[in-house]
Scaffold this active site. Structure first.
Site, PDB file in Angstrom:
ATOM      1  N   PHE A  52      16.697 -24.925  19.718  1.00 35.17           N
ATOM      2  CA  PHE A  52      15.908 -25.655  20.721  1.00 35.17           C
ATOM      3  C   PHE A  52      15.123 -26.823  20.120  1.00 35.17           C
ATOM      4  O   PHE A  52      14.399 -27.513  20.839  1.00 35.17           O
ATOM      5  CB  PHE A  52      14.957 -24.701  21.451  1.00 35.17           C
TER       6      PHE A  52
ATOM      7  N   ASN B 251       5.378 -24.426  28.006  1.00 37.14           N
ATOM      8  CA  ASN B 251       4.247 -23.500  27.844  1.00 37.14           C
ATOM      9  C   ASN B 251       2.906 -24.196  27.587  1.00 37.14           C
ATOM     10  O   ASN B 251       1.963 -23.591  27.115  1.00 37.14           O
ATOM     11  CB  ASN B 251       4.570 -22.425  26.796  1.00 37.14           C
TER      12      ASN B 251
ATOM     13  N   ARG C   9      -1.544 -19.483  28.627  1.00 34.89           N
ATOM     14  CA  ARG C   9      -0.134 -19.470  29.050  1.00 34.89           C
ATOM     15  C   ARG C   9       0.124 -18.391  30.104  1.00 34.89           C
ATOM     16  O   ARG C   9       0.931 -18.591  31.018  1.00 34.89           O
ATOM     17  CB  ARG C   9       0.771 -19.261  27.840  1.00 34.89           C
TER      18      ARG C   9
ATOM     19  N   THR D 205       3.889 -16.970  22.839  1.00 37.65           N
ATOM     20  CA  THR D 205       4.727 -18.169  22.954  1.00 37.65           C
ATOM     21  C   THR D 205       5.465 -18.215  24.289  1.00 37.65           C
ATOM     22  O   THR D 205       5.514 -19.265  24.939  1.00 37.65           O
ATOM     23  CB  THR D 205       5.739 -18.204  21.788  1.00 37.65           C
TER      24      THR D 205
ATOM     25  N   ARG E 100      -5.403 -18.769  19.124  1.00 32.88           N
ATOM     26  CA  ARG E 100      -4.066 -18.273  19.482  1.00 32.88           C
ATOM     27  C   ARG E 100      -4.155 -17.160  20.536  1.00 32.88           C
ATOM     28  O   ARG E 100      -3.286 -17.026  21.394  1.00 32.88           O
ATOM     29  CB  ARG E 100      -3.340 -17.737  18.241  1.00 32.88           C
TER      30      ARG E 100
ATOM     31  N   LYS F 264       0.302 -30.177  25.765  1.00 31.43           N
ATOM     32  CA  LYS F 264       1.601 -30.851  25.764  1.00 31.43           C
ATOM     33  C   LYS F 264       1.767 -31.663  27.055  1.00 31.43           C
ATOM     34  O   LYS F 264       0.976 -31.523  28.005  1.00 31.43           O
ATOM     35  CB  LYS F 264       2.699 -29.792  25.625  1.00 31.43           C
TER      36      LYS F 264
END
Ligand code: DAT
Ligand code: MG
Length: 151
Positions: free
Chosen positions: A59, A114, A104, A93, A87, A11
């Site tokens: 959110f 994250n 993370r 998360t 994952r 991201k």
């Protein structure tokens, strides 16, 4: 197990923080095969499509603003069990709950920043790969290390 493919994205926070090589190297060193990669700034509409499952969450709007706020490194990784194990490499998360040793857990602090996305199952993997990539962008090649990774 069978070869499968997952969609992984760094991201805008991960890109801006200079974490591309750190994150890519974790998937690469594990033994997964990179099938597609590109750097793009998604539009807000595109981010809304990517996160459509979360559109009822409070959110959602902020999340889509964030994903479209800068460059995202979009990737497809291939390997046995890569969807589920990817994952695991990423971690929970909420980075406050991610184990040390995960991406993370090691590299992020709050849920809203994250740094990485990974498909959560075979169906979302297929949908997300189709959303982010044209079929011709998925590169077909032989990884010569494969016989040393899989035996
Ligand atoms: P994941 O990215 O682990 O698959 P998700 O699909 O439930 O998690 O949510 C997508 C993203 O939305 C997540 O990476 C960060 C954000 N998010 C999730 N829960 C949140 C919350 N409670 N507050 C703020 N952002 C949240
Ligand atoms: Mg998710």
């Amino acid at each position: 197990a069978e070869m499968e493919r997952t969609f992984i994205a760094i991201k805008p926070d991960g890109v801006q923080r200079g974490l591309i090589s750190e994150i890519v190297s974790r998937f690469e060193r594990k033994g997964y095969k990179l099938v597609a990669i590109k750097l793009i700034v998604p539009s807000k509409e595109f981010a809304q499509k990517h996160y459509h499952d979360l559109k009822e969450r409070p959110f959602f709007d902020g999340l889509c603003d964030f994903l479209s706020s800068g460059p995202v490194l979009a990737m497809v990784w291939e390997g046995e069990g890569v969807i589920k194990y990817g994952r695991k490499l990423i971690g929970a998360t909420d980075p406050q709950k991610s184990e040390p040793g995960t991406i993370r857990g090691d590299l992020a602090v709050v849920v809203g920043r994250n740094i990485i996305h990974g498909s959560d199952g075979p169906e979302t993997a297929e949908d997300e790969i189709a959303l982010w990539f044209e079929p011709k962008e998925l590169v077909s090649y032989t990884n010569n290390a494969e016989k040393w990774i899989y035996g």
